[in-house]
Design an enzyme around this catalytic site. Structure first.
Site, PDB file in Angstrom:
ATOM      1  N   GLY A  19       3.563   4.191   6.068  1.00 33.03           N
ATOM      2  CA  GLY A  19       2.518   5.018   6.664  1.00 33.03           C
ATOM      3  C   GLY A  19       2.995   5.758   7.888  1.00 33.03           C
ATOM      4  N   TYR A 150      -1.929  -9.402  -6.521  1.00 32.80           N
ATOM      5  CA  TYR A 150      -1.401  -8.171  -5.921  1.00 32.80           C
ATOM      6  C   TYR A 150      -1.140  -7.128  -7.000  1.00 32.80           C
ATOM      7  CZ  TYR A 150       1.951  -5.048  -3.628  1.00 32.80           C
ATOM      8  OH  TYR A 150       2.602  -3.941  -3.140  1.00 32.80           O
TER       9      TYR A 150
END
Length: 252
Positions: A19, A150
């Site tokens: 990010g 996940y």
């Protein structure tokens, strides 16, 4: 001319790793950048790294109130949103017999529900020639032991990319995904396993990846930039894999 001149971009989970690297690259390419993070200290550090022009928003993607606040701030500051990188997520592994309801809820709340509602609240600010990029994972296509919840959360995102690509193209919004393999980011310290096991796990992975190394966050950021920019103007509903050849040459 830079590829994102005049664009407004939001990166959820933009304080570290992929990010943050994407936020830096977007800014270099001319975008006005907003990031979200749920840790004030990391948010402050990211702001220093990105400079005074960044809009850093304290927000937990599990909270609809926080998301509303984030998009209100973006609207008040810039009046629009051109790019959304749905990056916020967690990775925790657990054997089937140890999985409980809270483990599932946390994973799906962050990785899927938070992602979906971020898009829902972003779309009203987006217009023709906007772009949404999801961060999925190669785990959505692999049978890696202990990664079931996940992997399922990321597979749900991959499916959502296809659906939203079909749904939002009528608004002129392109939806795609980047699918990282093992990347050198802080996420590996948050797997919920001891550091010695993390190091052993990483060592084994490096041996099976054809390029014999982990990727770097900056390498994934370049893939996100491609999908977010007009360079990918005819790319829709795709998942761009960035994994050093692992899924294509070894795990397929």
């Amino acid at each position: 001319m830079s590829r994102l001149d005049g664009k407004v971009a939001l990166i959820t989970g933009g304080t570290t790793g992929i990010g943050l690297a994407t936020a830096q690259l977007f800014a270099q390419e001319g975008a006005r950048v907003a990031i979200t993070g749920q840790n004030q200290e990391r948010l402050d550090q990211a702001s220093k790294t990105l400079g005074s022009e960044v809009l850093a928003i304290l927000a937990d993607t599990r909270s609809l109130t926080d998301l509303d606040t984030a998009f209100t701030q973006i609207k008040e500051r810039w009046g629009k949103l051109d790019i959304l990188f749905v990056n916020a997520g967690i990775a925790k592994f657990s054997p089937l017999l140890d999985v409980d309801e809270s483990f599932i809820d946390e994973m799906l709340d962050i990785n899927f529900k938070g992602a979906l509602f971020a898009v829902q609240k972003a779309v009203p600010l987006m217009s023709e020639n906007s772009s949404i990029v999801f961060n999925t994972s190669i785990n959505n296509r692999m049978g890696m032991p202990n990664s079931g919840i996940y992997a399922a959360s990321k597979a749900a995102l991959r499916s959502l990319v296809r659906v939203l690509a079909a749904e939002l193209i009528e608004r002129g919004i392109r939806v795609n995904a980047v699918s990282p393999g093992p990347i050198t980011t802080p996420i590996y310290t948050k797997l919920g396993i001891p550091q010695t096991q993390v190091e052993q796990f990483a060592g084994k992975l490096q041996q099976v990846i054809p390029m014999k190394r982990f990727g770097e966050a900056e390498e994934v950021a370049k893939a996100v930039l491609f999908l977010a920019s007009n360079d990918a103007s005819f790319v829709l509903g795709e998942e761009l894999i960035v994994d050093g050849g692992w899924t294509q040459l070894v795990a397929s």
